[in-house]
Design an enzyme around this catalytic site. Structure first.
Site, PDB file in Angstrom:
ATOM      1  N   ASP A 111      -3.516  39.802 -67.532  1.00  0.00           N
ATOM      2  CA  ASP A 111      -4.554  39.110 -66.761  1.00  0.00           C
ATOM      3  C   ASP A 111      -4.188  37.651 -66.489  1.00  0.00           C
ATOM      4  OD1 ASP A 111      -5.025  38.746 -69.600  1.00  0.00           O
ATOM      5  OD2 ASP A 111      -6.978  37.883 -69.111  1.00  0.00           O
TER       6      ASP A 111
ATOM      7  N   HIS B 224      -2.989  33.373 -80.500  1.00  0.00           N
ATOM      8  CA  HIS B 224      -3.458  34.457 -79.622  1.00  0.00           C
ATOM      9  C   HIS B 224      -2.257  35.336 -79.282  1.00  0.00           C
ATOM     10  CE1 HIS B 224      -5.676  36.517 -76.461  1.00  0.00           C
ATOM     11  NE2 HIS B 224      -4.776  36.150 -75.576  1.00  0.00           N
TER      12      HIS B 224
ATOM     13  N   ASP C 239      -5.752  31.197 -73.376  1.00  0.00           N
ATOM     14  CA  ASP C 239      -6.654  31.974 -74.235  1.00  0.00           C
ATOM     15  C   ASP C 239      -6.633  31.467 -75.676  1.00  0.00           C
ATOM     16  OD1 ASP C 239      -7.215  33.515 -72.036  1.00  0.00           O
ATOM     17  OD2 ASP C 239      -6.292  35.351 -72.799  1.00  0.00           O
TER      18      ASP C 239
ATOM     19  N   HIS D  20     -11.043  31.907 -69.517  1.00  0.00           N
ATOM     20  CA  HIS D  20     -12.120  32.905 -69.412  1.00  0.00           C
ATOM     21  C   HIS D  20     -13.487  32.252 -69.524  1.00  0.00           C
ATOM     22  CE1 HIS D  20      -9.708  36.667 -69.732  1.00  0.00           C
ATOM     23  NE2 HIS D  20      -8.886  35.915 -70.449  1.00  0.00           N
TER      24      HIS D  20
HETATM   25 FE    FE Z   1      -6.817  36.472 -71.008  1.00  0.00          FE
HETATM   26 ZN    ZN Z   2      -4.649  36.671 -73.384  1.00  0.00          ZN
END
Ligand code: FE
Ligand code: ZN
Length: 258
Positions: free
Chosen positions: A59, A114, A131, A169
């Protein structure tokens, strides 16, 4: 002046566009999908001059190939992750000119946890943190240890208080619910709840946040709080020896929190 705008993608991703209006150019952070990006560039008559990648998840990198198909643009990314089509593999403290923009430099912070090689990009008082940190939250531990992600978050928290943090996000409302559960008597958190709820009701992003706001409201940066420790110990069913253990318990708790 650097103008920074989110391009929404998928369910809740933000692809950040760093725009130089005078030059008519833009640099993107983590284009997971090329379609909303192409529409945005066309609508604003901007040409794409480069891409910055924080980590290897689909993503965040899914749009690179399509965006580079007819553009010979640089793609910066982490040296320690295998991502096809990077032109510059960057490590901690590396510094580059922002592609296509001679006014701004970008410097790299390694923030593993992450993913194993996750990096963040600092441009002036703006940090693009992928992230690693979210508004009142943090990324899941996919490849790193709790101690690694905790150290990465501490690193971000030690930047100047007014530094703006651009996460990848929109997870704020879910993170807020968890934060209120683990630290219900935090007044800054209660005040922030009204602010972010009204932004979301108007369909507006809650990102960017600042280091100062996160220090006051992000539970993962508040492992020193007696209230958070007590609640984390209750969740864990045992006493927790230090802040990293409190952090690890919070992260496990959030994974199953609804
Ligand atoms: Fe992500
Ligand atoms: Zn990620």
């Amino acid at each position: 002046m650097l103008e920074i705008t989110p391009i929404p993608a998928f369910e809740d991703n933000y692809i950040w566009a760093l725009i130089n209006r005078a030059a008519g150019t833009a640099v993107l952070v983590d284009p997971g999908d090329a379609r909303p990006v192409e529409a945005f560039l066309a609508a604003h008559s901007l040409s794409l001059t480069g891409i910055l990648i924080t980590h290897h998840h689909g993503d965040h990198i899914g749009g690179i190939a399509a965006l580079r198909a007819d553009r010979a643009i640089p793609v910066f990314g982490p040296a320690n992750e295998s991502i096809a089509s990077l032109t510059d593999r960057l490590r901690d403290s590396d510094k580059r000119q922002l592609p296509g923009n001679t006014t701004y430099a970008v410097s790299v912070l390694e923030v593993p946890g992450h993913t194993a090689g996750h990096i963040a990009y600092r441009v002036d008082e703006h940090l693009f943190c992928g992230d690693t940190l979210f508004v009142m939250g943090c990324g899941r531990l996919f490849e790193g240890t709790p101690a690694q992600l905790y150290a990465s978050l501490q690193r971000i928290a030690s930047l100047p208080a007014h530094t703006q943090l651009f996460c990848a996000h929109e997870y704020t409302l879910s993170n807020l619910k968890f934060a209120l559960t683990v630290e219900p008597s935090n007044e800054a958190l209660q005040a922030r709840a009204f602010k972010v709820a009204s932004l979301r009701e108007s369909g507006l992003p809650t990102v960017p946040t600042t280091v100062a706001e996160e220090l006051e409201t992000n539970p993962y940066l508040r492992c020193h709080s007696a209230e958070i420790r007590a609640n984390a110990e209750q969740f864990a069913g045992s006493s927790l020896a230090n802040e990293v253990e409190v952090f690890a318990a919070l992260r496990r708790w959030k994974n199953e929190f609804r």
